[in-house]
Design an enzyme around this catalytic site. Sequence first.
Site, PDB file in Angstrom:
ATOM      1  N   GLU A 174       0.839  -1.220   0.000  1.00  0.00           N
ATOM      2  CA  GLU A 174       0.000   0.000   0.000  1.00  0.00           C
ATOM      3  C   GLU A 174       0.865   1.259   0.000  1.00  0.00           C
ATOM      4  O   GLU A 174       0.762   2.102   0.892  1.00  0.00           O
ATOM      5  CB  GLU A 174      -0.938  -0.004   1.211  1.00  0.00           C
ATOM      6  CG  GLU A 174      -1.964  -1.125   1.149  1.00  0.00           C
ATOM      7  CD  GLU A 174      -3.007  -1.066   2.278  1.00  0.00           C
ATOM      8  OE1 GLU A 174      -2.683  -0.567   3.353  1.00  0.00           O
ATOM      9  OE2 GLU A 174      -4.128  -1.544   2.072  1.00  0.00           O
ATOM     10  N   GLU A 367      -5.536  -8.203  -1.289  1.00  0.00           N
ATOM     11  CA  GLU A 367      -6.213  -8.020  -0.004  1.00  0.00           C
ATOM     12  C   GLU A 367      -7.665  -7.675  -0.253  1.00  0.00           C
ATOM     13  O   GLU A 367      -7.970  -6.851  -1.125  1.00  0.00           O
ATOM     14  CB  GLU A 367      -5.602  -6.885   0.828  1.00  0.00           C
ATOM     15  CG  GLU A 367      -4.300  -7.207   1.476  1.00  0.00           C
ATOM     16  CD  GLU A 367      -3.825  -6.113   2.424  1.00  0.00           C
ATOM     17  OE1 GLU A 367      -4.661  -5.494   3.099  1.00  0.00           O
ATOM     18  OE2 GLU A 367      -2.612  -5.887   2.470  1.00  0.00           O
TER      19      GLU A 367
HETATM   20  C1  BG6 Z   1      -4.324  -3.028   4.829  1.00  0.00           C
HETATM   21  C2  BG6 Z   1      -2.986  -3.531   5.282  1.00  0.00           C
HETATM   22  O1  BG6 Z   1      -4.345  -1.667   5.032  1.00  0.00           O
HETATM   23  O2  BG6 Z   1      -5.472  -3.450   5.456  1.00  0.00           O
HETATM   24  C3  BG6 Z   1      -3.020  -4.682   6.249  1.00  0.00           C
HETATM   25  O3  BG6 Z   1      -2.147  -3.829   4.193  1.00  0.00           O
HETATM   26  C4  BG6 Z   1      -4.182  -4.511   7.176  1.00  0.00           C
HETATM   27  O4  BG6 Z   1      -1.784  -4.746   6.904  1.00  0.00           O
HETATM   28  C5  BG6 Z   1      -5.460  -4.536   6.362  1.00  0.00           C
HETATM   29  O5  BG6 Z   1      -4.223  -5.432   8.217  1.00  0.00           O
HETATM   30  C6  BG6 Z   1      -6.731  -4.429   7.179  1.00  0.00           C
HETATM   31  O6  BG6 Z   1      -6.657  -3.331   8.037  1.00  0.00           O
HETATM   32  P1  BG6 Z   1      -6.872  -3.481   9.593  1.00  0.00           P
HETATM   33  O7  BG6 Z   1      -6.547  -2.166  10.170  1.00  0.00           O
HETATM   34  O8  BG6 Z   1      -8.284  -3.886   9.785  1.00  0.00           O
HETATM   35  O9  BG6 Z   1      -5.927  -4.551  10.024  1.00  0.00           O
END
Ligand code: BG6
Length: 473
Positions: A174, A367
Amino acid sequence: MTNSSIFPADFLWGGATAANQIEGAYNEGGKGLSIQDVMPKGITTPRTEGPTDDNLKQVAIDFYHRYAEDIALFAEMGFKTFRFSIAWSRIFPLGDETEPNEEGLAFYDRVIDECEKYGIEPLVTMSHYETPLHLTETYDGWVNRDLIGFYERYARVLFARFGSRVKYWLTFNEINSVLHAPLMSGGINTPKDQLSKTDLYQAIHNELVASALATKAARELAPNAQVGCMVLAMPTYPLTPDPDDVMASLTTERTNLAFGDIHVRGEYPGYYLRSLRDQGVELAITDEDRALLKEYTVDFVSFSYYMSIAETADESKRVIGEGNIMGGVSNPTLQASEWGWQIDPVGLRVVLNQFWDRWQKPLFIVENGLGAKDKLVEVDGQKTVLDDYRITYLNDHLVQVGEAIDDGVEVMGYTPWGCIDLVSASTAQLSKRYGFIYVDRNDDGTGTLDRYKKKSFGWYAEVISSNGASLTR
Ligand code: BG6
Protein backbone atom coordinates in the site's frame (compact mmCIF):
# COMPACT_ATOMS: atom_id res chain seq x y z
CA MET A 1 -24.00 -16.32 -16.99
CA THR A 2 -22.54 -18.54 -14.30
CA ASN A 3 -19.06 -18.12 -12.91
CA SER A 4 -18.09 -21.69 -13.74
CA SER A 5 -16.10 -20.79 -16.82
CA ILE A 6 -15.15 -17.27 -15.87
CA PHE A 7 -12.14 -17.74 -13.57
CA PRO A 8 -9.10 -18.85 -15.58
CA ALA A 9 -7.77 -22.34 -14.87
CA ASP A 10 -4.51 -20.93 -13.46
CA PHE A 11 -6.24 -18.37 -11.22
CA LEU A 12 -4.19 -17.93 -8.05
CA TRP A 13 -6.58 -18.51 -5.16
CA GLY A 14 -5.02 -18.02 -1.75
CA GLY A 15 -4.75 -15.80 1.29
CA ALA A 16 -2.67 -12.87 2.56
CA THR A 17 -0.78 -11.93 5.72
CA ALA A 18 2.12 -9.75 6.89
CA ALA A 19 5.06 -10.71 9.10
CA ASN A 20 4.45 -8.22 11.90
CA GLN A 21 0.80 -9.25 12.17
CA ILE A 22 1.37 -13.01 12.40
CA GLU A 23 4.93 -14.00 13.28
CA GLY A 24 5.48 -12.79 16.85
CA ALA A 25 9.00 -13.80 18.01
CA TYR A 26 9.78 -10.10 17.80
CA ASN A 27 13.19 -10.51 19.38
CA GLU A 28 14.09 -14.06 18.34
CA GLY A 29 16.35 -15.39 15.61
CA GLY A 30 18.53 -12.28 15.60
CA LYS A 31 15.63 -10.04 14.54
CA GLY A 32 16.07 -6.33 15.14
CA LEU A 33 13.25 -4.05 16.23
CA SER A 34 10.90 -2.65 13.65
CA ILE A 35 8.51 0.28 13.88
CA GLN A 36 5.75 -2.19 14.77
CA ASP A 37 7.53 -2.91 18.05
CA VAL A 38 6.81 0.67 19.15
CA MET A 39 3.26 0.83 17.76
CA PRO A 40 1.27 -1.19 20.33
CA LYS A 41 -2.01 0.45 19.33
CA GLY A 42 -1.43 0.68 15.60
CA ILE A 43 -1.98 4.17 14.24
CA THR A 44 -4.45 5.16 16.95
CA THR A 45 -1.79 6.50 19.37
CA PRO A 46 1.72 7.98 19.01
CA ARG A 47 4.68 5.56 19.02
CA THR A 48 6.23 4.45 22.29
CA GLU A 49 9.88 4.91 23.31
CA GLY A 50 10.64 1.20 23.16
CA PRO A 51 8.81 -2.16 23.09
CA THR A 52 5.96 -2.51 25.60
CA ASP A 53 4.28 -5.66 26.93
CA ASP A 54 0.83 -4.57 25.78
CA ASN A 55 1.95 -4.94 22.15
CA LEU A 56 0.08 -7.99 20.81
CA LYS A 57 2.51 -8.16 17.88
CA GLN A 58 5.30 -9.38 20.18
CA VAL A 59 3.63 -12.80 20.02
CA ALA A 60 0.97 -12.11 17.36
CA ILE A 61 -0.37 -15.57 16.41
CA ASP A 62 3.06 -17.18 16.83
CA PHE A 63 3.37 -18.06 13.15
CA TYR A 64 7.14 -18.02 13.65
CA HIS A 65 6.81 -21.31 15.52
CA ARG A 66 3.55 -22.62 14.02
CA TYR A 67 4.05 -21.90 10.33
CA ALA A 68 4.00 -25.60 9.36
CA GLU A 69 0.63 -26.19 11.02
CA ASP A 70 -0.81 -23.03 9.44
CA ILE A 71 0.45 -23.71 5.92
CA ALA A 72 -0.96 -27.24 6.19
CA LEU A 73 -4.36 -25.69 6.91
CA PHE A 74 -3.98 -23.36 3.91
CA ALA A 75 -3.17 -26.41 1.80
CA GLU A 76 -6.29 -28.14 3.13
CA MET A 77 -8.33 -25.22 1.77
CA GLY A 78 -6.58 -25.76 -1.56
CA PHE A 79 -4.52 -22.55 -1.64
CA LYS A 80 -2.57 -22.06 -4.85
CA THR A 81 -0.69 -19.10 -3.40
CA PHE A 82 0.16 -17.66 0.01
CA ARG A 83 1.02 -14.00 0.45
CA PHE A 84 3.36 -13.25 3.34
CA SER A 85 5.91 -10.55 3.96
CA ILE A 86 9.54 -10.86 4.86
CA ALA A 87 10.37 -8.80 7.95
CA TRP A 88 13.21 -6.53 6.83
CA SER A 89 14.56 -6.44 10.40
CA ARG A 90 14.91 -10.25 10.45
CA ILE A 91 17.26 -9.99 7.47
CA PHE A 92 18.97 -6.71 8.35
CA PRO A 93 18.30 -6.16 12.08
CA LEU A 94 19.31 -2.50 11.93
CA GLY A 95 18.71 -1.98 8.25
CA ASP A 96 22.03 -0.37 7.38
CA GLU A 97 24.40 -3.33 7.88
CA THR A 98 26.31 -4.79 4.96
CA GLU A 99 25.84 -8.47 5.87
CA PRO A 100 22.42 -10.14 6.34
CA ASN A 101 21.35 -12.21 9.33
CA GLU A 102 21.52 -15.87 8.26
CA GLU A 103 19.00 -17.00 10.89
CA GLY A 104 16.38 -14.69 9.41
CA LEU A 105 16.99 -15.97 5.88
CA ALA A 106 16.84 -19.56 7.11
CA PHE A 107 13.40 -18.96 8.65
CA TYR A 108 11.95 -17.88 5.30
CA ASP A 109 13.66 -20.83 3.61
CA ARG A 110 11.66 -23.05 5.94
CA VAL A 111 8.41 -21.20 5.21
CA ILE A 112 9.01 -21.54 1.46
CA ASP A 113 9.90 -25.25 1.89
CA GLU A 114 6.52 -25.75 3.54
CA CYS A 115 4.73 -23.93 0.69
CA GLU A 116 6.57 -26.02 -1.90
CA LYS A 117 5.56 -29.20 -0.11
CA TYR A 118 1.93 -28.43 -1.05
CA GLY A 119 2.56 -26.76 -4.39
CA ILE A 120 1.64 -23.35 -2.95
CA GLU A 121 3.21 -20.43 -4.85
CA PRO A 122 4.69 -17.87 -2.42
CA LEU A 123 3.73 -14.24 -3.03
CA VAL A 124 6.20 -12.13 -1.08
CA THR A 125 5.85 -8.54 0.09
CA MET A 126 9.30 -7.09 0.70
CA SER A 127 8.17 -4.25 2.94
CA HIS A 128 4.84 -4.40 4.74
CA TYR A 129 4.76 -1.63 7.35
CA GLU A 130 7.93 -3.07 8.93
CA THR A 131 10.76 -0.55 8.51
CA PRO A 132 13.64 -1.42 10.84
CA LEU A 133 13.35 0.92 13.83
CA HIS A 134 16.99 1.98 13.56
CA LEU A 135 16.32 3.38 10.08
CA THR A 136 13.37 5.30 11.48
CA GLU A 137 15.28 6.77 14.41
CA THR A 138 18.62 7.44 12.73
CA TYR A 139 17.54 8.44 9.22
CA ASP A 140 13.88 9.49 9.65
CA GLY A 141 12.88 6.60 7.42
CA TRP A 142 12.17 7.17 3.75
CA VAL A 143 12.64 10.93 4.00
CA ASN A 144 16.34 10.11 3.77
CA ARG A 145 17.76 9.07 0.41
CA ASP A 146 20.16 6.66 2.11
CA LEU A 147 17.26 4.25 2.52
CA ILE A 148 17.24 3.67 -1.24
CA GLY A 149 20.64 1.98 -0.99
CA PHE A 150 19.74 0.00 2.13
CA TYR A 151 16.56 -1.27 0.50
CA GLU A 152 18.37 -2.17 -2.71
CA ARG A 153 20.88 -4.20 -0.71
CA TYR A 154 18.02 -5.96 1.08
CA ALA A 155 16.26 -6.64 -2.24
CA ARG A 156 19.42 -8.08 -3.75
CA VAL A 157 19.85 -10.43 -0.81
CA LEU A 158 16.24 -11.61 -1.15
CA PHE A 159 16.43 -12.20 -4.91
CA ALA A 160 19.79 -13.96 -4.62
CA ARG A 161 18.51 -16.25 -1.89
CA PHE A 162 14.88 -16.86 -2.87
CA GLY A 163 14.66 -15.68 -6.47
CA SER A 164 14.64 -19.16 -7.97
CA ARG A 165 11.84 -20.28 -5.62
CA VAL A 166 9.60 -17.23 -5.43
CA LYS A 167 8.02 -15.96 -8.61
CA TYR A 168 5.79 -13.13 -7.39
CA TRP A 169 7.18 -10.14 -5.46
CA LEU A 170 5.60 -6.92 -4.20
CA THR A 171 7.96 -4.06 -3.36
CA PHE A 172 5.97 -1.92 -0.87
CA ASN A 173 2.63 -2.68 0.73
CA GLU A 174 0.00 0.00 0.00
CA ILE A 175 2.69 2.47 -1.04
CA ASN A 176 0.15 5.31 -1.27
CA SER A 177 -0.76 5.01 2.41
CA VAL A 178 2.39 6.97 3.33
CA LEU A 179 0.31 10.10 2.61
CA HIS A 180 -1.85 9.24 5.60
CA ALA A 181 0.32 7.12 7.92
CA PRO A 182 3.91 8.35 7.50
CA LEU A 183 5.35 6.29 10.38
CA MET A 184 3.64 2.99 9.63
CA SER A 185 3.98 3.22 5.88
CA GLY A 186 7.14 5.26 5.43
CA GLY A 187 9.02 4.60 8.66
CA ILE A 188 9.09 8.38 9.18
CA ASN A 189 9.77 9.33 12.79
CA THR A 190 8.82 12.99 12.48
CA PRO A 191 5.22 13.22 13.75
CA LYS A 192 2.72 13.71 10.96
CA ASP A 193 1.69 17.20 12.09
CA GLN A 194 5.32 18.37 11.99
CA LEU A 195 6.26 16.69 8.73
CA SER A 196 6.77 19.12 5.83
CA LYS A 197 5.09 18.40 2.51
CA THR A 198 8.50 18.43 0.86
CA ASP A 199 9.81 15.71 3.18
CA LEU A 200 6.67 13.65 2.70
CA TYR A 201 6.79 13.77 -1.10
CA GLN A 202 10.55 13.24 -1.09
CA ALA A 203 9.96 10.06 0.94
CA ILE A 204 7.46 8.92 -1.68
CA HIS A 205 9.95 9.65 -4.44
CA ASN A 206 12.67 7.73 -2.61
CA GLU A 207 10.40 4.70 -2.23
CA LEU A 208 9.45 4.78 -5.90
CA VAL A 209 13.11 4.87 -6.94
CA ALA A 210 13.88 2.04 -4.50
CA SER A 211 11.05 0.02 -6.02
CA ALA A 212 12.53 0.54 -9.50
CA LEU A 213 15.94 -0.55 -8.22
CA ALA A 214 14.38 -3.69 -6.74
CA THR A 215 12.87 -4.45 -10.14
CA LYS A 216 16.29 -3.93 -11.70
CA ALA A 217 17.81 -6.31 -9.13
CA ALA A 218 15.14 -8.90 -9.93
CA ARG A 219 15.89 -8.66 -13.66
CA GLU A 220 19.56 -9.35 -12.93
CA LEU A 221 19.31 -11.96 -10.18
CA ALA A 222 15.94 -13.66 -10.66
CA PRO A 223 14.98 -13.46 -14.32
CA ASN A 224 11.85 -15.58 -13.82
CA ALA A 225 10.52 -13.36 -11.07
CA GLN A 226 7.67 -10.92 -11.63
CA VAL A 227 7.67 -7.72 -9.64
CA GLY A 228 4.46 -5.90 -8.83
CA CYS A 229 3.54 -2.68 -7.08
CA MET A 230 0.89 -2.71 -4.37
CA VAL A 231 -1.55 0.12 -3.86
CA LEU A 232 -4.43 0.75 -1.51
CA ALA A 233 -7.39 0.99 -3.88
CA MET A 234 -10.33 3.12 -2.87
CA PRO A 235 -12.67 4.12 -5.69
CA THR A 236 -13.94 7.62 -5.12
CA TYR A 237 -17.43 8.48 -6.30
CA PRO A 238 -18.82 11.99 -6.69
CA LEU A 239 -21.30 12.55 -3.86
CA THR A 240 -23.67 14.23 -6.37
CA PRO A 241 -23.69 14.75 -10.18
CA ASP A 242 -22.58 18.39 -9.63
CA PRO A 243 -19.54 18.82 -11.93
CA ASP A 244 -17.62 20.35 -9.02
CA ASP A 245 -18.18 17.12 -7.07
CA VAL A 246 -17.06 15.08 -10.08
CA MET A 247 -13.83 17.11 -10.30
CA ALA A 248 -13.32 16.88 -6.53
CA SER A 249 -13.68 13.09 -6.64
CA LEU A 250 -11.22 12.85 -9.54
CA THR A 251 -8.71 15.00 -7.65
CA THR A 252 -9.00 12.85 -4.52
CA GLU A 253 -8.77 9.62 -6.48
CA ARG A 254 -5.69 10.85 -8.31
CA THR A 255 -3.81 11.09 -5.02
CA ASN A 256 -3.97 7.27 -5.13
CA LEU A 257 -3.84 6.68 -8.88
CA ALA A 258 -0.59 8.64 -9.14
CA PHE A 259 1.33 5.78 -7.57
CA GLY A 260 0.15 3.24 -10.13
CA ASP A 261 0.72 5.76 -12.92
CA ILE A 262 4.37 6.18 -11.88
CA HIS A 263 4.97 2.46 -11.27
CA VAL A 264 3.43 1.48 -14.60
CA ARG A 265 4.32 4.38 -16.89
CA GLY A 266 7.64 5.28 -15.29
CA GLU A 267 7.10 9.01 -15.03
CA TYR A 268 5.29 11.59 -12.95
CA PRO A 269 1.92 12.50 -14.46
CA GLY A 270 1.15 16.16 -15.18
CA TYR A 271 -1.63 16.38 -12.57
CA TYR A 272 0.80 15.12 -9.92
CA LEU A 273 3.44 17.67 -10.90
CA ARG A 274 0.81 20.38 -10.72
CA SER A 275 -0.27 19.24 -7.27
CA LEU A 276 3.36 19.41 -6.11
CA ARG A 277 3.67 22.94 -7.55
CA ASP A 278 0.41 24.01 -5.93
CA GLN A 279 1.67 22.76 -2.58
CA GLY A 280 5.02 24.54 -3.02
CA VAL A 281 6.92 21.24 -3.06
CA GLU A 282 10.24 21.05 -4.91
CA LEU A 283 11.70 17.57 -5.05
CA ALA A 284 15.31 16.48 -5.36
CA ILE A 285 15.13 14.23 -8.43
CA THR A 286 18.25 13.19 -10.34
CA ASP A 287 18.47 12.28 -14.02
CA GLU A 288 19.43 8.80 -12.88
CA ASP A 289 16.22 8.58 -10.82
CA ARG A 290 14.19 9.50 -13.89
CA ALA A 291 15.97 6.91 -16.01
CA LEU A 292 15.43 4.19 -13.39
CA LEU A 293 11.74 4.96 -13.03
CA LYS A 294 11.31 4.86 -16.80
CA GLU A 295 13.24 1.65 -17.41
CA TYR A 296 12.19 -0.51 -14.47
CA THR A 297 8.41 -0.43 -14.46
CA VAL A 298 6.30 -3.15 -12.85
CA ASP A 299 5.15 -6.44 -14.37
CA PHE A 300 1.75 -6.35 -12.69
CA VAL A 301 -0.33 -4.20 -10.40
CA SER A 302 -1.57 -5.57 -7.10
CA PHE A 303 -3.93 -3.85 -4.73
CA SER A 304 -5.97 -4.07 -1.57
CA TYR A 305 -9.68 -3.39 -1.77
CA TYR A 306 -11.97 -3.06 1.21
CA MET A 307 -14.23 -0.11 0.51
CA SER A 308 -15.08 2.89 -1.61
CA ILE A 309 -15.58 6.50 -0.59
CA ALA A 310 -17.37 9.57 -1.92
CA GLU A 311 -16.09 13.10 -2.43
CA THR A 312 -17.68 16.52 -2.68
CA ALA A 313 -16.54 20.08 -3.29
CA ASP A 314 -19.08 21.30 -0.76
CA GLU A 315 -17.31 21.55 2.62
CA SER A 316 -20.61 21.55 4.48
CA LYS A 317 -21.36 18.06 3.10
CA ARG A 318 -17.94 16.55 3.76
CA VAL A 319 -18.92 14.01 6.42
CA ILE A 320 -15.81 11.90 6.91
CA GLY A 321 -16.32 8.27 7.84
CA GLU A 322 -13.95 5.58 9.11
CA GLY A 323 -11.93 3.56 6.66
CA ASN A 324 -8.81 1.72 5.67
CA ILE A 325 -6.05 4.12 6.85
CA MET A 326 -7.34 7.07 4.83
CA GLY A 327 -11.12 7.01 5.20
CA GLY A 328 -13.16 9.53 3.26
CA VAL A 329 -16.59 11.03 2.74
CA SER A 330 -19.36 8.55 3.59
CA ASN A 331 -21.61 7.27 0.82
CA PRO A 332 -25.24 7.34 2.02
CA THR A 333 -26.16 4.37 -0.20
CA LEU A 334 -23.81 1.90 1.52
CA GLN A 335 -23.76 -0.06 4.78
CA ALA A 336 -20.61 -0.25 6.88
CA SER A 337 -18.72 -2.92 8.84
CA GLU A 338 -18.51 -2.84 12.65
CA TRP A 339 -15.41 -0.68 12.18
CA GLY A 340 -17.21 1.75 9.90
CA TRP A 341 -15.66 0.58 6.61
CA GLN A 342 -18.31 0.95 3.92
CA ILE A 343 -19.06 -2.31 2.10
CA ASP A 344 -19.22 -2.05 -1.69
CA PRO A 345 -18.73 -5.25 -3.76
CA VAL A 346 -19.48 -3.44 -7.04
CA GLY A 347 -16.63 -1.05 -6.21
CA LEU A 348 -14.25 -3.96 -6.75
CA ARG A 349 -15.51 -4.41 -10.31
CA VAL A 350 -15.19 -0.64 -10.79
CA VAL A 351 -11.56 -0.67 -9.61
CA LEU A 352 -10.63 -3.71 -11.70
CA ASN A 353 -12.05 -2.11 -14.83
CA GLN A 354 -10.54 1.29 -14.08
CA PHE A 355 -7.06 -0.11 -13.45
CA TRP A 356 -7.21 -2.38 -16.49
CA ASP A 357 -8.43 0.40 -18.79
CA ARG A 358 -5.74 2.72 -17.42
CA TRP A 359 -2.69 0.46 -17.27
CA GLN A 360 -3.34 -2.73 -19.26
CA LYS A 361 -1.27 -4.67 -16.75
CA PRO A 362 -2.35 -7.94 -15.12
CA LEU A 363 -4.09 -7.21 -11.82
CA PHE A 364 -3.77 -9.12 -8.57
CA ILE A 365 -6.25 -8.60 -5.72
CA VAL A 366 -3.92 -9.23 -2.80
CA GLU A 367 -6.21 -8.02 0.00
CA ASN A 368 -9.95 -7.97 0.54
CA GLY A 369 -12.08 -9.05 3.46
CA LEU A 370 -14.32 -8.26 6.37
CA GLY A 371 -12.93 -7.43 9.80
CA ALA A 372 -15.58 -8.64 12.25
CA LYS A 373 -16.03 -9.85 15.81
CA ASP A 374 -16.38 -13.64 15.83
CA LYS A 375 -17.91 -15.90 18.45
CA LEU A 376 -16.43 -19.33 19.04
CA VAL A 377 -19.23 -21.91 19.41
CA GLU A 378 -19.42 -25.69 19.53
CA VAL A 379 -21.08 -27.62 16.71
CA ASP A 380 -21.06 -31.44 16.81
CA GLY A 381 -18.37 -31.35 19.46
CA GLN A 382 -16.09 -29.13 17.33
CA LYS A 383 -15.26 -25.53 18.08
CA THR A 384 -16.03 -23.25 15.16
CA VAL A 385 -17.37 -19.82 14.15
CA LEU A 386 -20.59 -19.50 12.16
CA ASP A 387 -19.35 -16.59 10.08
CA ASP A 388 -22.04 -16.33 7.44
CA TYR A 389 -21.48 -12.54 7.35
CA ARG A 390 -17.91 -13.14 6.15
CA ILE A 391 -19.04 -15.69 3.57
CA THR A 392 -21.58 -13.18 2.22
CA TYR A 393 -18.98 -10.42 2.03
CA LEU A 394 -16.41 -12.56 0.21
CA ASN A 395 -18.98 -14.22 -2.05
CA ASP A 396 -20.39 -10.88 -3.17
CA HIS A 397 -16.93 -9.47 -3.89
CA LEU A 398 -15.88 -12.58 -5.81
CA VAL A 399 -19.02 -12.43 -7.94
CA GLN A 400 -17.89 -8.93 -8.97
CA VAL A 401 -14.40 -10.26 -9.76
CA GLY A 402 -16.11 -12.74 -12.08
CA GLU A 403 -18.01 -9.86 -13.70
CA ALA A 404 -14.76 -7.96 -14.24
CA ILE A 405 -13.12 -11.03 -15.79
CA ASP A 406 -16.15 -11.25 -18.07
CA ASP A 407 -15.57 -7.56 -18.89
CA GLY A 408 -12.18 -8.61 -20.23
CA VAL A 409 -10.01 -7.63 -17.27
CA GLU A 410 -6.92 -9.78 -16.70
CA VAL A 411 -7.00 -10.86 -13.07
CA MET A 412 -4.13 -13.04 -11.80
CA GLY A 413 -5.53 -14.07 -8.45
CA TYR A 414 -7.27 -13.32 -5.21
CA THR A 415 -5.72 -13.49 -1.75
CA PRO A 416 -8.23 -12.36 0.88
CA TRP A 417 -6.69 -10.57 3.82
CA GLY A 418 -5.93 -12.31 7.07
CA CYS A 419 -6.73 -15.82 5.86
CA ILE A 420 -5.90 -16.77 9.42
CA ASP A 421 -6.86 -14.38 12.26
CA LEU A 422 -4.08 -11.91 12.97
CA VAL A 423 -3.39 -8.60 14.69
CA SER A 424 -5.05 -5.77 12.79
CA ALA A 425 -2.84 -3.02 11.43
CA SER A 426 -4.70 0.21 12.12
CA THR A 427 -6.04 -0.65 15.59
CA ALA A 428 -3.73 -3.54 16.60
CA GLN A 429 -6.62 -5.72 17.76
CA LEU A 430 -7.10 -9.46 17.58
CA SER A 431 -10.84 -9.08 17.99
CA LYS A 432 -11.00 -7.57 14.49
CA ARG A 433 -10.89 -10.92 12.74
CA TYR A 434 -10.64 -11.64 9.02
CA GLY A 435 -9.68 -15.30 8.93
CA PHE A 436 -11.03 -18.62 7.74
CA ILE A 437 -9.12 -19.97 10.72
CA TYR A 438 -9.92 -18.76 14.22
CA VAL A 439 -6.95 -18.19 16.52
CA ASP A 440 -7.67 -18.38 20.23
CA ARG A 441 -6.09 -15.15 21.39
CA ASN A 442 -7.80 -12.10 22.82
CA ASP A 443 -7.09 -8.38 22.86
CA ASP A 444 -5.70 -8.66 26.40
CA GLY A 445 -3.19 -11.26 25.21
CA THR A 446 -4.91 -14.23 26.87
CA GLY A 447 -5.71 -17.40 24.92
CA THR A 448 -4.23 -20.75 23.97
CA LEU A 449 -3.25 -19.78 20.39
CA ASP A 450 -5.08 -22.92 19.23
CA ARG A 451 -6.49 -22.84 15.71
CA TYR A 452 -10.11 -23.70 14.75
CA LYS A 453 -11.73 -23.87 11.32
CA LYS A 454 -14.59 -21.42 10.83
CA LYS A 455 -17.60 -22.15 8.62
CA SER A 456 -15.95 -19.97 5.94
CA PHE A 457 -13.02 -22.44 5.85
CA GLY A 458 -15.15 -25.11 4.16
CA TRP A 459 -16.91 -22.49 2.03
CA TYR A 460 -13.62 -21.13 0.65
CA ALA A 461 -12.27 -24.65 0.05
CA GLU A 462 -15.29 -25.29 -2.14
CA VAL A 463 -14.89 -22.01 -4.00
CA ILE A 464 -11.30 -22.96 -4.78
CA SER A 465 -11.99 -26.57 -5.74
CA SER A 466 -14.82 -25.46 -8.05
CA ASN A 467 -12.69 -22.59 -9.41
CA GLY A 468 -15.42 -20.16 -8.43
CA ALA A 469 -18.36 -22.16 -9.79
CA SER A 470 -19.83 -22.58 -6.29
CA LEU A 471 -20.26 -18.83 -5.78
CA THR A 472 -23.82 -17.64 -5.22
CA ARG A 473 -24.98 -14.95 -7.56
C1 BG6 B 1 -4.32 -3.03 4.83
C2 BG6 B 1 -2.99 -3.53 5.28
O1 BG6 B 1 -4.34 -1.67 5.03
O2 BG6 B 1 -5.47 -3.45 5.46
C3 BG6 B 1 -3.02 -4.68 6.25
O3 BG6 B 1 -2.15 -3.83 4.19
C4 BG6 B 1 -4.18 -4.51 7.18
O4 BG6 B 1 -1.78 -4.75 6.90
C5 BG6 B 1 -5.46 -4.54 6.36
O5 BG6 B 1 -4.22 -5.43 8.22
C6 BG6 B 1 -6.73 -4.43 7.18
O6 BG6 B 1 -6.66 -3.33 8.04
P1 BG6 B 1 -6.87 -3.48 9.59
O7 BG6 B 1 -6.55 -2.17 10.17
O8 BG6 B 1 -8.28 -3.89 9.78
O9 BG6 B 1 -5.93 -4.55 10.02
